[in-house]
Design a protein around this motif. Structure first.
Motif, mmCIF file in Angstrom:
data_model
loop_
_atom_site.group_PDB
_atom_site.id
_atom_site.type_symbol
_atom_site.label_atom_id
_atom_site.label_comp_id
_atom_site.label_asym_id
_atom_site.label_seq_id
_atom_site.Cartn_x
_atom_site.Cartn_y
_atom_site.Cartn_z
ATOM 1 N N UNK A 1 89.272 -50.535 -20.520
ATOM 2 C CA UNK A 1 88.096 -50.278 -19.687
ATOM 3 C C UNK A 1 87.708 -48.817 -19.618
ATOM 4 N N UNK A 2 88.612 -47.923 -20.063
ATOM 5 C CA UNK A 2 88.297 -46.488 -20.027
ATOM 6 C C UNK A 2 87.280 -46.162 -21.122
ATOM 7 N N UNK A 3 86.375 -45.255 -20.814
ATOM 8 C CA UNK A 3 85.431 -44.761 -21.815
ATOM 9 C C UNK A 3 85.846 -43.337 -22.146
ATOM 10 N N UNK A 4 86.118 -43.121 -23.423
ATOM 11 C CA UNK A 4 86.638 -41.826 -23.867
ATOM 12 C C UNK A 4 85.701 -41.256 -24.921
ATOM 13 N N UNK B 1 89.505 -49.430 -29.949
ATOM 14 C CA UNK B 1 88.373 -48.681 -29.404
ATOM 15 C C UNK B 1 87.084 -49.279 -29.952
ATOM 16 N N UNK B 2 86.134 -49.555 -29.053
ATOM 17 C CA UNK B 2 84.841 -50.142 -29.427
ATOM 18 C C UNK B 2 83.759 -49.072 -29.277
ATOM 19 N N UNK B 3 83.146 -48.713 -30.418
ATOM 20 C CA UNK B 3 82.084 -47.706 -30.396
ATOM 21 C C UNK B 3 80.691 -48.331 -30.354
ATOM 22 N N UNK B 4 80.607 -49.648 -30.185
ATOM 23 C CA UNK B 4 79.294 -50.278 -30.020
ATOM 24 C C UNK B 4 78.707 -49.848 -28.679
ATOM 25 N N UNK B 5 77.372 -49.865 -28.577
ATOM 26 C CA UNK B 5 76.736 -49.588 -27.285
ATOM 27 C C UNK B 5 77.240 -50.623 -26.284
ATOM 28 N N UNK B 6 77.565 -50.201 -25.054
ATOM 29 C CA UNK B 6 78.102 -51.171 -24.086
ATOM 30 C C UNK B 6 77.170 -52.349 -23.802
#
Length: 146
Positions: free
Chosen positions: A97-100, A124-129
């Motif tokens: 849930x952390x955004x880094x 890690x998911x780099x897609x737009x939330x």
């Protein structure tokens, strides 16, 4: 004096709010009272989003729904990365849930969402939330030029 109407090359200053299908607010320029500014046709919005703005005057408001493809797109599996847990430290722990913010080779930062932590592997998911979601946009047109 006739009011400017949004056309294909207009500069538009507007507030927008984005709501999820369950009605919860995802984003709004009104929170910090910083309206968005765009030039129609510059590629910052999808064609269908722009079509929803065409013909509006300053002072008008409109609500419309966009499919994922017309908003932030569908999630792209190529934007999911697996990072070794050792790359995370006390100031940026690997928590779901952390955004880094990750620094790219060109020096720009890209936010990634920690989706999963398994052993030494962090997903890690780099897609737009908001990728993959049908969204409701509410726009309030403040100013139109051109």
């Amino acid at each position: 004096m006739s009011q400017a109407v949004i056309g294909e090359n207009s500069q538009v200053i507007f507030h927008f709010s984005i709501k999820l299908e369950d009605g919860s607010a995802a984003d709004s320029t009104k929170v910090h009272n910083k309206p968005a500014k765009l030039t129609m046709g510059d590629g910052s919005l999808t064609a269908n989003f722009e079509k929803c703005l065409l013909g509006l005057n300053a002072g008008e408001s409109k609500t419309f729904e966009l499919e994922p493809e017309d908003a932030f797109g569908q999630p792209n599996p190529d934007n999911i990365y697996y990072v070794d847990r050792s790359k995370f430290g006390p100031e940026t722990p690997a928590k779901v849930g952390a955004i880094i913010a990750f620094t790219q080779p060109d020096g720009t930062e890209l936010p990634g969402l920690v989706r999963e932590v398994q052993g030494e592997s962090v997903t890690i998911d780099f897609n737009h939330p908001l990728a993959g979601q049908r969204l409701t946009f509410e726009v309030d047109i403040i100013e139109v030029q051109g």
